[in-house]
Design an enzyme around this catalytic site. Structure first.
Site, PDB file in Angstrom:
ATOM      1  N   ASP A  26     -22.333 -65.599  -1.527  1.00 13.49           N
ATOM      2  CA  ASP A  26     -21.270 -65.918  -2.483  1.00 13.49           C
ATOM      3  C   ASP A  26     -20.171 -66.767  -1.842  1.00 13.49           C
ATOM      4  O   ASP A  26     -19.884 -66.638  -0.651  1.00 13.49           O
ATOM      5  CB  ASP A  26     -20.676 -64.606  -3.027  1.00 13.49           C
ATOM      6  CG  ASP A  26     -19.873 -64.828  -4.303  1.00 13.49           C
ATOM      7  OD1 ASP A  26     -20.052 -65.878  -4.951  1.00 13.49           O
ATOM      8  OD2 ASP A  26     -19.063 -63.944  -4.650  1.00 13.49           O
ATOM      9  N   HIS A  43     -22.583 -75.938  -2.849  1.00 12.18           N
ATOM     10  CA  HIS A  43     -23.949 -75.430  -3.008  1.00 12.18           C
ATOM     11  C   HIS A  43     -24.896 -76.115  -2.011  1.00 12.18           C
ATOM     12  O   HIS A  43     -25.781 -75.482  -1.453  1.00 12.18           O
ATOM     13  CB  HIS A  43     -24.440 -75.645  -4.440  1.00 12.18           C
ATOM     14  CG  HIS A  43     -23.691 -74.821  -5.453  1.00 12.18           C
ATOM     15  ND1 HIS A  43     -23.455 -73.473  -5.277  1.00 12.18           N
ATOM     16  CD2 HIS A  43     -23.112 -75.145  -6.633  1.00 12.18           C
ATOM     17  CE1 HIS A  43     -22.771 -73.006  -6.320  1.00 12.18           C
ATOM     18  NE2 HIS A  43     -22.548 -74.010  -7.145  1.00 12.18           N
ATOM     19  N   LEU A 137     -41.919 -62.729   9.006  1.00  8.62           N
ATOM     20  CA  LEU A 137     -40.727 -62.377   8.221  1.00  8.62           C
ATOM     21  C   LEU A 137     -41.081 -62.529   6.742  1.00  8.62           C
ATOM     22  O   LEU A 137     -41.730 -63.498   6.367  1.00  8.62           O
ATOM     23  CB  LEU A 137     -39.582 -63.338   8.578  1.00  8.62           C
ATOM     24  CG  LEU A 137     -38.346 -63.317   7.676  1.00  8.62           C
ATOM     25  CD1 LEU A 137     -37.485 -62.092   7.953  1.00  8.62           C
ATOM     26  CD2 LEU A 137     -37.492 -64.580   7.885  1.00  8.62           C
TER      27      LEU A 137
HETATM   28  C1  IPE Z   1     -22.695 -68.543  -4.773  1.00  5.29           C
HETATM   29  O1  IPE Z   1     -21.503 -69.257  -4.802  1.00  5.29           O
HETATM   30  C2  IPE Z   1     -23.862 -69.325  -5.330  1.00  5.29           C
HETATM   31  C3  IPE Z   1     -24.297 -68.885  -6.666  1.00  5.29           C
HETATM   32  C4  IPE Z   1     -23.835 -67.882  -7.364  1.00  5.29           C
HETATM   33  C5  IPE Z   1     -25.375 -69.651  -7.268  1.00  5.29           C
HETATM   34  P1  IPE Z   1     -20.610 -69.366  -6.116  1.00  5.29           P
HETATM   35  O2  IPE Z   1     -21.076 -70.552  -6.884  1.00  5.29           O
HETATM   36  O3  IPE Z   1     -20.617 -68.089  -6.859  1.00  5.29           O
HETATM   37  O4  IPE Z   1     -19.200 -69.657  -5.494  1.00  5.29           O
HETATM   38  P2  IPE Z   1     -17.813 -69.041  -5.958  1.00  5.29           P
HETATM   39  O5  IPE Z   1     -17.988 -67.542  -5.967  1.00  5.29           O
HETATM   40  O6  IPE Z   1     -17.518 -69.582  -7.305  1.00  5.29           O
HETATM   41  O7  IPE Z   1     -16.845 -69.470  -4.914  1.00  5.29           O
HETATM   42  C1  IPE Z   2     -23.642 -63.269  -7.475  1.00  7.08           C
HETATM   43  O1  IPE Z   2     -22.556 -64.123  -7.342  1.00  7.08           O
HETATM   44  C2  IPE Z   2     -24.897 -64.069  -7.681  1.00  7.08           C
HETATM   45  C3  IPE Z   2     -25.356 -64.846  -6.538  1.00  7.08           C
HETATM   46  C4  IPE Z   2     -24.803 -64.878  -5.359  1.00  7.08           C
HETATM   47  C5  IPE Z   2     -26.538 -65.627  -6.783  1.00  7.08           C
HETATM   48  P1  IPE Z   2     -21.625 -64.510  -8.590  1.00  7.08           P
HETATM   49  O2  IPE Z   2     -20.616 -65.458  -8.057  1.00  7.08           O
HETATM   50  O3  IPE Z   2     -22.461 -64.966  -9.711  1.00  7.08           O
HETATM   51  O4  IPE Z   2     -20.994 -63.095  -8.967  1.00  7.08           O
HETATM   52  P2  IPE Z   2     -19.641 -62.749  -9.736  1.00  7.08           P
HETATM   53  O5  IPE Z   2     -19.655 -63.533 -11.023  1.00  7.08           O
HETATM   54  O6  IPE Z   2     -18.501 -63.148  -8.853  1.00  7.08           O
HETATM   55  O7  IPE Z   2     -19.703 -61.267  -9.926  1.00  7.08           O
HETATM   56 MG    MG Z   3     -19.436 -66.422  -6.855  1.00  9.50          MG
END
Ligand code: IPE
Ligand code: IPE
Ligand code: MG
Length: 252
Positions: A26, A43, A137
């Site tokens: 995340d 990303h 793995l």
């Molecule tokens: C994690 O990073 C990747 C996915 C959920 C696909 P985020 O896109 O959630 O990044 P933040 O949490 O908005 O910073």
């Molecule tokens: C969880 O992250 C999903 C992934 C890392 C793929 P999100 O960014 O979607 O989660 P929330 O919305 O902060 O809970």
């Molecule tokens: Mg996120």
């Protein structure tokens, strides 16, 4: 009694890496925003961190690495961001599958496959088929995954077997449920790591994480490196897993 009276967890003799590490990757978006970059760049850098994580997990002797790459709820993001993520996922499989296979990685995808882009479906199937006999793995990618949906799927399958007379409802136990989850055959995660400081599961491995140790790191996912993984594992070794019982020390 003060906090300093609480004895620290005993030194763990067994410093071997946990067998199954699961990661909620995340913070890609916030990583990018903090640098004045588009979220897509976060990303893209997130995929580099993912590559590092797979390599480091193998080197540290982790047997199963599960990565949460896209949740069933992530479809609610703007269309452009979803397109960016889908492109990155396709590119990752195309560019990395041969290398993963060479390194002895078995790839397994969990999540709902219905309605997926046919090209993604093809790549997923190819990745699993090519690497199915590898055993260095196991890389489990949770894609279009939701823990609740997974449990609903198991409930449906079990109910169908019962309705068809092949299963006695009274015989249903935790093993029956596990046999119908997408993770069947895999050990439960010992350690669940989440980056970006958020302290929630966001629908990740709800059943399987019942007794996992949860470590939240403050860094954003693109900054996740070997040191961060080692730090989380060290924290894991400081924990005392009780599984509802008493440890030898507490019994004494
Ligand atoms: C994690 O990073 C990747 C996915 C959920 C696909 P985020 O896109 O959630 O990044 P933040 O949490 O908005 O910073
Ligand atoms: C969880 O992250 C999903 C992934 C890392 C793929 P999100 O960014 O979607 O989660 P929330 O919305 O902060 O809970
Ligand atoms: Mg996120």
């Amino acid at each position: 009694m003060s906090i300093s009276d609480i004895a620290p967890a005993p030194a763990d003799e067994d410093r071997a890496a946990p067998a199954h590490v699961a990661i909620i990757m995340d913070g890609n978006g916030r990583w990018a925003t903090a640098r004045g970059l588009p979220r897509a760049e976060g990303h893209r850098r997130g995929v580099e961190a993912l590559r590092r994580a797979v390599r480091n997990a193998g080197e540290l002797g982790i047997k199963v690495l599960t990565l949460y790459s896209f949740s069933t709820e992530n479809w609610s993001r703007p269309e452009q961001e979803i397109n960016d993520l889908m492109l990155l996922i396709k590119r990752f499989v195309r560019e990395d599958l041969a290398k993963l296979h060479e390194a002895g990685v078995r790839v397994r995808i969990i999540g709902d496959r219905e309605g997926l882009d046919p090209e993604i479906l093809r790549l997923i199937t190819e990745a699993e088929a090519l690497t199915r006999d590898n055993d260095k793995l196991t890389l489990v990618v949770a894609f279009n995954y939701g823990g609740r949906q997974e449990i609903v799927g198991a409930a449906r399958a079990i109910a169908a077997e019962a309705a068809a007379g092949r299963l006695d409802p009274a015989s249903i136990d935790a093993t029956t449920i596990e046999a119908h989850l997408q993770t069947t055959g895999l050990p439960d995660p010992d350690l669940v790591i989440r980056t970006s400081g958020e302290q929630r599961l966001s629908n990740f491995l709800l059943w399987q994480s019942a007794y996992a140790e949860f470590v939240v790191l403050p860094i954003y996912w693109p900054d996740f490196d070997r040191a961060a993984l080692e730090e989380a594992i060290e924290e894991f070794h400081r924990r005392e897993r009780r599984f509802g019982g008493l440890t030898a020390r507490a019994r004494a």
